[in-house]
Scaffold this motif. Structure first.
Motif, PDB file in Angstrom:
ATOM      1  N   SER A  87     -17.113  20.811   7.678  1.00  0.00           N
ATOM      2  CA  SER A  87     -16.495  19.579   7.197  1.00  0.00           C
ATOM      3  C   SER A  87     -15.018  19.531   7.566  1.00  0.00           C
ATOM      4  O   SER A  87     -14.302  20.516   7.411  1.00  0.00           O
ATOM      5  N   LYS A  88     -14.560  18.372   8.043  1.00  0.00           N
ATOM      6  CA  LYS A  88     -13.153  18.223   8.424  1.00  0.00           C
ATOM      7  C   LYS A  88     -12.312  17.655   7.281  1.00  0.00           C
ATOM      8  O   LYS A  88     -11.141  17.363   7.443  1.00  0.00           O
ATOM      9  N   ILE A  89     -12.939  17.467   6.125  1.00  0.00           N
ATOM     10  CA  ILE A  89     -12.227  16.891   4.989  1.00  0.00           C
ATOM     11  C   ILE A  89     -11.261  17.915   4.400  1.00  0.00           C
ATOM     12  O   ILE A  89     -11.668  19.006   4.015  1.00  0.00           O
ATOM     13  N   LYS A  90      -9.961  17.556   4.351  1.00  0.00           N
ATOM     14  CA  LYS A  90      -8.961  18.459   3.792  1.00  0.00           C
ATOM     15  C   LYS A  90      -8.815  18.182   2.306  1.00  0.00           C
ATOM     16  O   LYS A  90      -9.112  17.078   1.843  1.00  0.00           O
ATOM     17  N   SER A  91      -8.312  19.192   1.579  1.00  0.00           N
ATOM     18  CA  SER A  91      -8.277  19.042   0.122  1.00  0.00           C
ATOM     19  C   SER A  91      -7.391  17.889  -0.329  1.00  0.00           C
ATOM     20  O   SER A  91      -7.689  17.227  -1.321  1.00  0.00           O
ATOM     21  N   ASP A  92      -6.315  17.598   0.434  1.00  0.00           N
ATOM     22  CA  ASP A  92      -5.462  16.482   0.011  1.00  0.00           C
ATOM     23  C   ASP A  92      -6.101  15.130   0.327  1.00  0.00           C
ATOM     24  O   ASP A  92      -5.640  14.099  -0.133  1.00  0.00           O
ATOM     25  N   GLU A  93      -7.169  15.150   1.124  1.00  0.00           N
ATOM     26  CA  GLU A  93      -7.846  13.890   1.437  1.00  0.00           C
ATOM     27  C   GLU A  93      -8.906  13.550   0.399  1.00  0.00           C
ATOM     28  O   GLU A  93      -9.321  12.399   0.278  1.00  0.00           O
ATOM     29  N   VAL A  94      -9.337  14.548  -0.362  1.00  0.00           N
ATOM     30  CA  VAL A  94     -10.405  14.323  -1.339  1.00  0.00           C
ATOM     31  C   VAL A  94     -10.072  13.201  -2.331  1.00  0.00           C
ATOM     32  O   VAL A  94     -10.839  12.256  -2.458  1.00  0.00           O
ATOM     33  N   PRO A  95      -8.894  13.270  -3.015  1.00  0.00           N
ATOM     34  CA  PRO A  95      -8.600  12.188  -3.968  1.00  0.00           C
ATOM     35  C   PRO A  95      -8.452  10.817  -3.300  1.00  0.00           C
ATOM     36  O   PRO A  95      -8.793   9.802  -3.906  1.00  0.00           O
ATOM     37  N   ARG A  96      -7.977  10.795  -2.048  1.00  0.00           N
ATOM     38  CA  ARG A  96      -7.831   9.522  -1.344  1.00  0.00           C
ATOM     39  C   ARG A  96      -9.198   8.934  -1.015  1.00  0.00           C
ATOM     40  O   ARG A  96      -9.438   7.734  -1.184  1.00  0.00           O
ATOM     41  N   ILE A  97     -10.113   9.805  -0.574  1.00  0.00           N
ATOM     42  CA  ILE A  97     -11.470   9.351  -0.265  1.00  0.00           C
ATOM     43  C   ILE A  97     -12.162   8.870  -1.545  1.00  0.00           C
ATOM     44  O   ILE A  97     -12.838   7.841  -1.546  1.00  0.00           O
ATOM     45  N   VAL A  98     -11.955   9.627  -2.626  1.00  0.00           N
ATOM     46  CA  VAL A  98     -12.553   9.237  -3.905  1.00  0.00           C
ATOM     47  C   VAL A  98     -12.082   7.844  -4.309  1.00  0.00           C
ATOM     48  O   VAL A  98     -12.882   7.000  -4.726  1.00  0.00           O
ATOM     49  N   ASN A  99     -10.796   7.578  -4.143  1.00  0.00           N
ATOM     50  CA  ASN A  99     -10.270   6.259  -4.502  1.00  0.00           C
ATOM     51  C   ASN A  99     -10.902   5.146  -3.685  1.00  0.00           C
ATOM     52  O   ASN A  99     -11.240   4.087  -4.224  1.00  0.00           O
ATOM     53  N   VAL A 100     -11.065   5.400  -2.390  1.00  0.00           N
ATOM     54  CA  VAL A 100     -11.662   4.390  -1.519  1.00  0.00           C
ATOM     55  C   VAL A 100     -13.106   4.122  -1.947  1.00  0.00           C
ATOM     56  O   VAL A 100     -13.505   2.967  -2.156  1.00  0.00           O
ATOM     57  N   LEU A 101     -13.882   5.183  -2.111  1.00  0.00           N
ATOM     58  CA  LEU A 101     -15.296   5.017  -2.448  1.00  0.00           C
ATOM     59  C   LEU A 101     -15.478   4.449  -3.849  1.00  0.00           C
ATOM     60  O   LEU A 101     -16.374   3.644  -4.096  1.00  0.00           O
ATOM     61  N   ASP A 102     -14.596   4.865  -4.750  1.00  0.00           N
ATOM     62  CA  ASP A 102     -14.703   4.360  -6.120  1.00  0.00           C
ATOM     63  C   ASP A 102     -14.317   2.888  -6.189  1.00  0.00           C
ATOM     64  O   ASP A 102     -14.922   2.118  -6.941  1.00  0.00           O
ATOM     65  N   TRP A 103     -13.347   2.489  -5.377  1.00  0.00           N
ATOM     66  CA  TRP A 103     -13.001   1.071  -5.332  1.00  0.00           C
ATOM     67  C   TRP A 103     -14.205   0.267  -4.845  1.00  0.00           C
ATOM     68  O   TRP A 103     -14.555  -0.767  -5.418  1.00  0.00           O
ATOM     69  N   HIS A 104     -14.854   0.767  -3.799  1.00  0.00           N
ATOM     70  CA  HIS A 104     -15.999   0.063  -3.232  1.00  0.00           C
ATOM     71  C   HIS A 104     -17.126  -0.046  -4.258  1.00  0.00           C
ATOM     72  O   HIS A 104     -17.756  -1.094  -4.394  1.00  0.00           O
ATOM     73  N   ARG A 105     -17.327   1.017  -4.988  1.00  0.00           N
ATOM     74  CA  ARG A 105     -18.401   1.060  -5.989  1.00  0.00           C
ATOM     75  C   ARG A 105     -18.195   0.010  -7.083  1.00  0.00           C
ATOM     76  O   ARG A 105     -19.141  -0.582  -7.582  1.00  0.00           O
ATOM     77  N   THR A 106     -16.935  -0.193  -7.463  1.00  0.00           N
ATOM     78  CA  THR A 106     -16.648  -1.073  -8.602  1.00  0.00           C
ATOM     79  C   THR A 106     -16.167  -2.455  -8.183  1.00  0.00           C
ATOM     80  O   THR A 106     -15.731  -3.232  -9.014  1.00  0.00           O
ATOM     81  N   ARG A 107     -16.273  -2.763  -6.909  1.00  0.00           N
ATOM     82  CA  ARG A 107     -15.706  -4.031  -6.422  1.00  0.00           C
ATOM     83  C   ARG A 107     -16.418  -5.223  -7.041  1.00  0.00           C
ATOM     84  O   ARG A 107     -17.541  -5.117  -7.460  1.00  0.00           O
TER      85      ARG A 107
END
Ligand code: HEC
Length: 100
Positions: free
Chosen positions: A80-100
């Motif tokens: 996986s190329k996902i870095k630890s500092d990217e995890v919260p950013r990805i979570v925000n993006v996906l969570d925004w999409h989920r609750t749109r």
């Protein structure tokens, strides 16, 4: 100088983003940070499987904790190329999409 360093990659990313995904229209009303991190999210989460799968599963998640758990699980996969500092950013993006 400083601005050029940011503008060029941003333009390239936005152009690539516009050209390549069915999901982009969904992100038009998103907050700036979510929009900014969407191309990175898309790239990271389509490394091993299609994005469709991510979005299908996303509709089933009940809360942000579930999304966090899933992203952390994916970040820990071998290769996986996902870095630890990217995890919260990805979570925000996906969570925004989920609750749109
Ligand atoms: C290093 C490879 C890799 C990356 C990067 C990756 N995944 Fe996965 N993902 C997998 C594999 C392998 C599976 C299928 C096996 C499994 O479900 O254990 C999977 C399955 C899934 C599933 C289905 C799970 C289920 O219960 O059916 C979802 C949702 C998912 N990934 C989301 C994501 C998201 C969101 C990202 C970006 C943060 C991501 N993946 C990035 C390897 C990866």
């Amino acid at each position: 100088m400083g601005i050029l360093k940011w503008m060029l990659p941003l333009c390239l990313v936005l152009a690539a983003c516009k050209a390549s995904s069915n999901y982009d229209p969904d992100f038009e009303p998103a907050p700036e940070q979510v929009k900014a991190d969407w191309p990175m999210t898309k790239q990271r989460c389509s490394q091993c499987h299609t994005l469709d799968r991510v979005f299908l599963q996303m509709e089933l998640q009940n809360d942000k904790g579930d999304v966090e758990w899933m992203v952390e699980d994916m970040a820990s996969r071998r290769g996986s190329k996902i870095k630890s500092d990217e995890v919260p950013r990805i979570v925000n993006v996906l969570d925004w999409h989920r609750t749109r």
